[in-house]
Design an enzyme around this catalytic site. Structure first.
Site, short mmCIF file in Angstrom:
data_model
loop_
_atom_site.label_atom_id
_atom_site.label_comp_id
_atom_site.label_asym_id
_atom_site.label_seq_id
_atom_site.Cartn_x
_atom_site.Cartn_y
_atom_site.Cartn_z
N ARG A 72 0.83 -1.19 0.00
CA ARG A 72 0.00 0.00 0.00
C ARG A 72 0.87 1.25 0.00
O ARG A 72 1.97 1.25 0.55
CB ARG A 72 -0.87 0.04 1.27
CG ARG A 72 -1.55 -1.29 1.58
CD ARG A 72 -2.37 -1.25 2.83
NE ARG A 72 -1.64 -0.76 3.97
CZ ARG A 72 -2.20 -0.12 4.99
NH1 ARG A 72 -3.49 0.08 5.01
NH2 ARG A 72 -1.46 0.30 5.99
N SER A 136 8.95 -5.36 5.14
CA SER A 136 8.71 -6.44 6.11
C SER A 136 9.53 -7.69 5.83
O SER A 136 8.99 -8.78 5.61
CB SER A 136 7.23 -6.76 6.13
OG SER A 136 6.53 -5.57 6.30
N ASP A 190 7.43 -4.25 9.63
CA ASP A 190 5.99 -4.11 9.89
C ASP A 190 5.64 -4.28 11.38
O ASP A 190 4.71 -3.62 11.88
CB ASP A 190 5.14 -5.06 9.02
CG ASP A 190 5.61 -6.50 9.04
OD1 ASP A 190 6.65 -6.79 9.68
OD2 ASP A 190 4.95 -7.35 8.42
C1 BGC Z 1 9.88 -11.30 7.85
C2 BGC Z 1 9.70 -10.26 8.91
C3 BGC Z 1 8.28 -9.75 8.92
C4 BGC Z 1 7.30 -10.92 9.03
C5 BGC Z 1 5.85 -10.47 9.01
C6 BGC Z 1 8.81 -12.38 7.96
O1 BGC Z 1 8.91 -13.26 6.88
O2 BGC Z 1 11.15 -11.89 7.94
O3 BGC Z 1 10.60 -9.18 8.73
O4 BGC Z 1 8.11 -8.88 10.01
O5 BGC Z 1 7.52 -11.80 7.94
O6 BGC Z 1 5.51 -9.80 7.86
#
Ligand code: BGC
Length: 440
Positions: A72, A136, A190
């Site tokens: 987004r 994320s 995130d």
């Molecule tokens: C990532 C994280 C992320 C999580 C939730 C994982 O695969 O390594 O950085 O916070 O997914 O999205």
């Protein structure tokens, strides 16, 4: 092996009694400590350079919120005093080609989406705009607005990004579009965005969790405990640590976990995530069902072939099956039909539902154990109130997950579990990055 014996073995493989949950808590603490010292650990314990906001931050900020294949672009207006105006949001989807193609092209696509958003928003021009970037994936953060991608997770494999500063990649892509007036002033995971967004209005919030396609958590740690941190203390003496808990690997795995890991894009990594998150839960259930079918306990005719197909049982289907209360499990029958399993018997369907339940129970209990470890890291006696900001499709939409997770916390802590308040904090990840942009 008889069916009863098989089910007994399956339950044993997936069961996490309270004693094992406590063991996970202890091992999690030990991995957390090692990670904070910079020693070898499955938990990266990444310093994020920020602590929670004061709530007084003000202004208008852009955010790019990349959580997975859905992302987004938003504009967040912070009013100060803990309040925000509902953000303007544009949603986009990444196709397979983009997540597995060239990194530059992926970032060009992000820049293009930002361009689209600001055209619609009417805010294009020489005026400098600050943007918070929620990315994320595991990032080794090198500043509040810089960090290198350590590895891709959640099925991403775009080339030329691992080891690079993702903020620089985004700014270069923005410059290629003539959008140099947009400055990326914050980079956030995130979980960090979710914690920050909630704590903007709630000072008791000290943990952020995502249980969706992937899973992870962050929490506030004393800077003096972050032995590997070379910098100065923050004004509050605390800093948010991105745990990257999806990579925790001190867990007993079942045969299907090992098979799933081997067939994944990142074998050996993200062991907890592969037991817990939405990207994998359906596939774990499918692997069990495929094995049962091979052994002659389940399905007949073409159904036997259909269940062998990798990825056919999405977590969303497994959730709907677990929630099915229709007579004769007719809803499950129609889901199975969609998967190419046209001739299931009621016994087959009951078995499928049982397996989906076994898989989600383990996922919830592993998550609860990890959360219990995070909360007791700073507060071993669980004496204070902790607000956990949580988001993600599994927590939000799975029919039994949230309840099972709460129940597991109660088993671990007894009455004291009421000191842990889990609040669904929807869409905080982007808002949080904008707040960090404001702090920065
Ligand atoms: C990532 C994280 C992320 C999580 C939730 C994982 O695969 O390594 O950085 O916070 O997914 O999205």
């Amino acid at each position: 092996m008889e069916l009863n014996e098989y089910i007994g073995h399956l339950k044993y493989e997936f069961d996490i009694p309270v004693s094992r949950m406590r063991k996970i808590v202890r091992e999690f603490h030990s991995e957390m400590k090692k990670g904070l010292c910079g020693r070898k650990s499955s938990l990266k314990m990444i310093p994020t350079y920020v602590d929670i906001p004061t709530g007084k931050e003000k202004g208008s900020f852009l955010a790019l919120d990349l959580g997975g294949t859905n992302f987004r672009v938003l504009e967040v207006k912070l009013k100060g005093s803990g309040r925000t105006i509902p953000p303007k949001v544009m949603k986009f989807v990444l196709d397979k080609k983009r997540i597995a193609g060239k990194g530059d092209k992926l970032f060009d696509f992000f820049a293009g989406c930002i361009e689209k958003f600001i055209k619609y928003d009417g805010c294009r021009g020489p005026k400098e705009r600050k943007l918070g970037f929620t990315f994320s994936f595991p990032i080794k953060q090198t500043g509040v607005a810089s960090g290198d991608l350590v590895l891709w997770t959640k099925g991403f494999s775009a080339t030329g990004v691992v080891g690079k500063d993702v903020v620089k990649l985004l700014e270069d892509a923005l410059a290629r579009k003539g959008l140099d007036s947009i400055k990326v002033t914050a980079l956030a995971n995130d979980t960090v965005g979710t914690l920050i967004a909630r704590s903007y209005q709630d000072k008791d919030c000290d943990v952020g969790v995502i249980i969706g396609t992937g899973t992870n958590a962050c929490y506030r740690e004393k800077v003096s405990n972050i032995k590997k941190w070379p910098g100065a203390a923050t004004p509050s003496g605390r800093m948010i640590i991105n745990i990257e808990w999806g990579n925790f690997n001190k867990l007993r795995r079942a045969a299907c976990d090992i098979a799933l890991d081997r067939a994944s894009k990142n074998p050996g990594d993200q062991i907890l995530e592969k037991m817990v998150s939405g990207m994998y839960m359906g596939e774990i259930a499918r692997l069990v069902l495929a094995d049962m079918s091979k052994r002659g306990f389940l399905f007949s005719g073409p159904a036997k072939k259909a269940i062998q197909k990798k990825g056919v049982l999405k977590t969303q289907y497994a959730s709907e099956i677990e929630a099915d209360r229709s007579t004769g499990l007719s809803k499950t029958a129609s889901i199975l039909k969609e998967l190419g399993i046209k001739n299931s018997t009621l016994r087959d369907r009951e078995m499928v539902r049982t397996v989906c339940g076994i898989v989600s129970s383990r996922s919830a209990r592993v998550s609860a154990s990890a959360l219990a470890a995070v909360v007791t890291k700073a507060d071993p006696g669980l004496l204070k109130k902790h607000v956990i900001a949580i988001d993600g499709t599994v927590y939000e939409r799975h029919p039994t997950f949230a309840k099972k997770m709460r129940r597991a916390l109660k088993e671990i802590f007894g009455k004291k579990s009421s000191n842990i308040k889990i609040v669904l904090s929807k869409d905080g990840s982007g808002k949080g990055a904008a707040i960090i942009a404001a702090i920065a």
